[in-house]
Design a protein around this motif. Structure first.
Motif, PDB file in Angstrom:
ATOM      1  N   ALA A   1       0.819  -1.210   0.000  1.00 23.62           N
ATOM      2  CA  ALA A   1       0.000   0.000   0.000  1.00 23.62           C
ATOM      3  C   ALA A   1       0.852   1.259   0.000  1.00 23.62           C
ATOM      4  O   ALA A   1       0.394   2.324  -0.422  1.00 23.62           O
ATOM      5  CB  ALA A   1      -0.930  -0.004   1.213  1.00 23.62           C
ATOM      6  N   LEU A   2       2.098   1.141   0.457  1.00 24.78           N
ATOM      7  CA  LEU A   2       3.026   2.269   0.448  1.00 24.78           C
ATOM      8  C   LEU A   2       3.835   2.335  -0.841  1.00 24.78           C
ATOM      9  O   LEU A   2       4.750   3.153  -0.954  1.00 24.78           O
ATOM     10  CB  LEU A   2       3.981   2.156   1.642  1.00 24.78           C
ATOM     11  CG  LEU A   2       3.325   2.247   3.030  1.00 24.78           C
ATOM     12  CD1 LEU A   2       4.339   1.880   4.107  1.00 24.78           C
ATOM     13  CD2 LEU A   2       2.773   3.630   3.275  1.00 24.78           C
ATOM     14  N   GLY A   3       3.501   1.486  -1.789  1.00 21.32           N
ATOM     15  CA  GLY A   3       4.206   1.481  -3.060  1.00 21.32           C
ATOM     16  C   GLY A   3       5.589   0.885  -2.997  1.00 21.32           C
ATOM     17  O   GLY A   3       6.426   1.122  -3.883  1.00 21.32           O
ATOM     18  N   CYS A   4       5.861   0.092  -1.976  1.00 21.52           N
ATOM     19  CA  CYS A   4       7.203  -0.468  -1.778  1.00 21.52           C
ATOM     20  C   CYS A   4       7.393  -1.758  -2.575  1.00 21.52           C
ATOM     21  O   CYS A   4       6.435  -2.452  -2.925  1.00 21.52           O
ATOM     22  CB  CYS A   4       7.433  -0.777  -0.299  1.00 21.52           C
ATOM     23  SG  CYS A   4       7.566   0.666   0.765  1.00 21.52           S
ATOM     24  N   SER A   5       8.653  -2.074  -2.807  1.00 18.96           N
ATOM     25  CA  SER A   5       9.027  -3.409  -3.272  1.00 18.96           C
ATOM     26  C   SER A   5       9.071  -4.330  -2.056  1.00 18.96           C
ATOM     27  O   SER A   5       9.475  -3.917  -0.970  1.00 18.96           O
ATOM     28  CB  SER A   5      10.395  -3.378  -3.943  1.00 18.96           C
ATOM     29  OG  SER A   5      10.385  -2.528  -5.067  1.00 18.96           O
TER      30      SER A   5
ATOM     31  N   GLU B   1      11.804   1.124  -0.476  1.00 25.27           N
ATOM     32  CA  GLU B   1      11.730   2.055  -1.608  1.00 25.27           C
ATOM     33  C   GLU B   1      10.319   2.175  -2.193  1.00 25.27           C
ATOM     34  O   GLU B   1       9.989   1.580  -3.215  1.00 25.27           O
ATOM     35  CB  GLU B   1      12.736   1.660  -2.698  1.00 25.27           C
ATOM     36  CG  GLU B   1      14.183   1.753  -2.276  1.00 25.27           C
ATOM     37  CD  GLU B   1      14.579   3.149  -1.799  1.00 25.27           C
ATOM     38  OE1 GLU B   1      13.939   4.139  -2.194  1.00 25.27           O
ATOM     39  OE2 GLU B   1      15.525   3.242  -0.978  1.00 25.27           O
ATOM     40  N   GLY B   2       9.511   2.984  -1.536  1.00 29.51           N
ATOM     41  CA  GLY B   2       8.167   3.258  -2.036  1.00 29.51           C
ATOM     42  C   GLY B   2       7.871   4.740  -1.977  1.00 29.51           C
ATOM     43  O   GLY B   2       8.775   5.576  -1.819  1.00 29.51           O
ATOM     44  N   SER B   3       6.624   5.094  -2.103  1.00 31.72           N
ATOM     45  CA  SER B   3       6.197   6.492  -1.973  1.00 31.72           C
ATOM     46  C   SER B   3       4.701   6.500  -1.725  1.00 31.72           C
ATOM     47  O   SER B   3       3.988   5.555  -2.077  1.00 31.72           O
ATOM     48  CB  SER B   3       6.530   7.301  -3.234  1.00 31.72           C
ATOM     49  OG  SER B   3       5.809   6.817  -4.356  1.00 31.72           O
TER      50      SER B   3
ATOM     51  N   ILE C   1      -1.053   7.701   6.743  1.00 33.69           N
ATOM     52  CA  ILE C   1      -0.611   6.388   7.210  1.00 33.69           C
ATOM     53  C   ILE C   1      -1.696   5.752   8.075  1.00 33.69           C
ATOM     54  O   ILE C   1      -1.986   4.547   7.965  1.00 33.69           O
ATOM     55  CB  ILE C   1       0.716   6.503   7.983  1.00 33.69           C
ATOM     56  CG1 ILE C   1       1.833   6.995   7.061  1.00 33.69           C
ATOM     57  CG2 ILE C   1       1.085   5.155   8.595  1.00 33.69           C
ATOM     58  CD1 ILE C   1       2.111   6.107   5.868  1.00 33.69           C
ATOM     59  N   ARG C   2      -2.291   6.539   8.953  1.00 33.18           N
ATOM     60  CA  ARG C   2      -3.397   6.022   9.779  1.00 33.18           C
ATOM     61  C   ARG C   2      -4.525   5.493   8.899  1.00 33.18           C
ATOM     62  O   ARG C   2      -5.068   4.403   9.138  1.00 33.18           O
ATOM     63  CB  ARG C   2      -3.924   7.134  10.683  1.00 33.18           C
ATOM     64  CG  ARG C   2      -5.133   6.738  11.520  1.00 33.18           C
ATOM     65  CD  ARG C   2      -5.909   7.956  11.996  1.00 33.18           C
ATOM     66  NE  ARG C   2      -6.458   8.711  10.873  1.00 33.18           N
ATOM     67  CZ  ARG C   2      -7.097   9.869  10.995  1.00 33.18           C
ATOM     68  NH1 ARG C   2      -7.235  10.414  12.185  1.00 33.18           N
ATOM     69  NH2 ARG C   2      -7.571  10.484   9.927  1.00 33.18           N
TER      70      ARG C   2
END
Length: 504
Positions: A83-87, A120-122, A202-203
């Motif tokens: 959900a945070l766009g991370c790998s 590494e996300g955004s 984030i919440r």
């Protein structure tokens, strides 16, 4: 504590560029802890348990106790990373972070160091005026929480001045995900606002995934705010401070603003910033020194020998990706347009953590305007008075049913508020409360006319005024009738009948 010298915020921004970084800890609501079978107090089922009752040998660091990783916590962590766009790392592992924790019996924390589960996300963050800021995410890693110390014998409840401390190990071992941003550049005067909006985002992500209660007042979401300043035109980052465990959106905004103003004075006078943790004081709106901030080397990380690497399959990752809910920023934009709210109206809903409640109330049949009115008005007022979460007081279905009773004339707004109190008190559905308390509007014109005639006879002077064309005098009669009917009458209908009877 002596008050620190502060620089005017705008002047500080003329001289220095702020750079912020945010570390957010999310308590997962798994049924058990990260490495033991003890109940998890971050789960609503176990919230409020007596001290030291949700514990197991692993949580106490007893000799020979072996950790076993919580599979559900891993799935929740992967979902959050996605959900945070991370790998998602094909292989990650736990490490021991060696540090003296008086409330963590092992004297080390099981965490992740150089091999986090997600990296590494955004995430898009929407500010109050609609501006979108993209916050870069460095990593999201799994770890366990420490316990809780209660300091006794002092006046402030803090360790300073205390004669002893009590340890509650219930929270020791609660599963956490720590989300660490890269340095966030270019926020300028909006740095405090970005920090606030990011924490709220984030919440909302955690709540949307269903992986955490995400209630800041309970500490389910905690933020460490890193702030540094560098002179205009400089390339080297300034020395940062880390304000620890800030647990509200408003507080993180205030803490970042305060640190910018405090650091600016020191730097402008030729001083230097100490790299340290700092405590946030909600009552005074100030920070105070904690301890010198350690670098990673000081923690003597080494791989946790009792746990295997975490190696999720590609299929598992893609299955979890397919279940992700809509991201908060685009969802807010969509809902605001669909509901027809002004930015300020929607912000009231979002800041109160009421977006889901309003959305579900609308889905249950209420209009957007009435759903917002109830949740940000009377329900929020009662929640604040009881120090509870608004969403815990009443269901969206009951709010929609309550509004329907108003819409069909069964209740006035005043009566509806009484019914709401009954629903919150556990007396049943809105209709059941109406029936039990006898709160429905009196729609029998015969009963209304009898009350009106009594009021007119007792106030002949008012009757004469109405007959002479001074219709505003009818207010006195309407008030008397509403009192006689205990508020259970439609004031507009009463007014019609008063004017009719006065001219009869």
């Amino acid at each position: 504590m002596m008050a620190a010298k502060l620089m005017d915020f705008d002047k500080a921004l003329e001289m220095f560029e702020p750079v912020i970084g945010l570390e957010v800890h999310i308590e997962l609501n798994t049924r058990t802890k990260m490495f033991s079978a003890a109940g998890n107090p971050a789960n609503e089922e176990f919230h409020g348990a007596e001290p030291n009752t949700l514990i197991a040998p692993v949580d106490l660091g007893l000799p020979g106790a072996m950790p076993v990783v919580n599979a559900e916590a891993i799935l929740s962590s992967i979902s959050l990373g996605l959900a945070l766009g991370c790998s998602i790392a094909p292989s990650s592992r736990f490490a021991r972070k060696n540090y003296f924790y008086p409330d963590l019996g092992k004297n080390y924390q099981i965490s992740q160091y150089d091999e986090p589960i997600a990296f590494e996300g955004s995430v898009e963050v929407e500010l109050e005026d609609g501006e979108i800021i993209v916050v870069p995410i460095e990593r999201a890693h799994m770890e366990e929480d420490a316990g809780k110390l209660t300091h006794m014998g002092g006046s402030s409840g803090r360790i300073q001045g205390a004669s002893s401390s009590l340890v509650d190990y219930n929270r020791a071992g609660v599963p956490l995900v720590e989300i660490v941003t890269h340095p966030i550049y270019g926020t300028e005067h909006r740095a405090p606002e970005v920090a606030k909006a990011y924490l709220g985002t984030i919440r909302d992500i955690a709540r949307g995934l269903g992986i955490s209660e995400a209630r800041m007042e309970r500490g389910n979401v905690r933020c460490d705010a890193n702030v540094s300043l560098r002179p205009r035109g400089a390339e080297k980052l300034g020395t940062r401070t880390e304000t620890k465990n800030v647990n509200s959106m408003r507080s993180v905004e205030r803490a970042v603003r305060y640190e910018i103003r405090r650091q600016a004075v020191i730097l402008a006078e030729g001083g230097s910033i100490t790299q340290e943790t700092r405590h946030w004081h909600e009552d005074t709106g100030e920070t105070s020194p904690g301890r010198p901030k350690s670098d990673a080397d000081d923690y003597r990380y080494f791989p946790e020998p009792d746990l295997l690497p975490v190696e999720p399959s590609e299929k598992l990752i893609e299955d979890l990706r397919a279940k992700l809910p809509e991201a908060p920023a685009p969802k807010r934009r969509r809902l605001r347009a669909e509901w027809g709210f002004t930015p300020l109206e929607f912000q009231d809903v979002a800041n109160g953590g009421l977006t889901d409640a309003v959305e579900q109330t609308i889905a249950a049949g209420a209009t957007p305007a009435t759903a917002r009115k109830w949740w940000t008005g009377e329900i929020a007022r009662i929640a604040n008075a009881q120090d509870r979460d608004a969403a815990d007081l009443v269901s969206p279905a009951h709010v929609a049913a309550l509004q329907k009773l108003v819409d069909d004339g069964t209740l006035t707004d005043k009566l509806a508020r009484q019914v709401l109190e009954g629903v919150i008190a556990g007396e049943g559905s809105p209709q059941e409360v109406v029936d039990q308390r006898g709160l429905a509007v009196v729609s029998d014109d015969g009963a209304l006319i009898a009350a009106i005639d009594d009021a007119l006879q007792s106030q002949p002077d008012v009757l004469e005024k109405i007959k002479s064309g001074k219709v505003q005098a009818a207010g006195a009669i309407i008030g008397a009738v509403m009192k006689a009917m205990k508020g259970q009458a439609d004031a507009a209908r009463v007014r019609e009948l008063v004017l009719e009877r006065a001219q009869a």
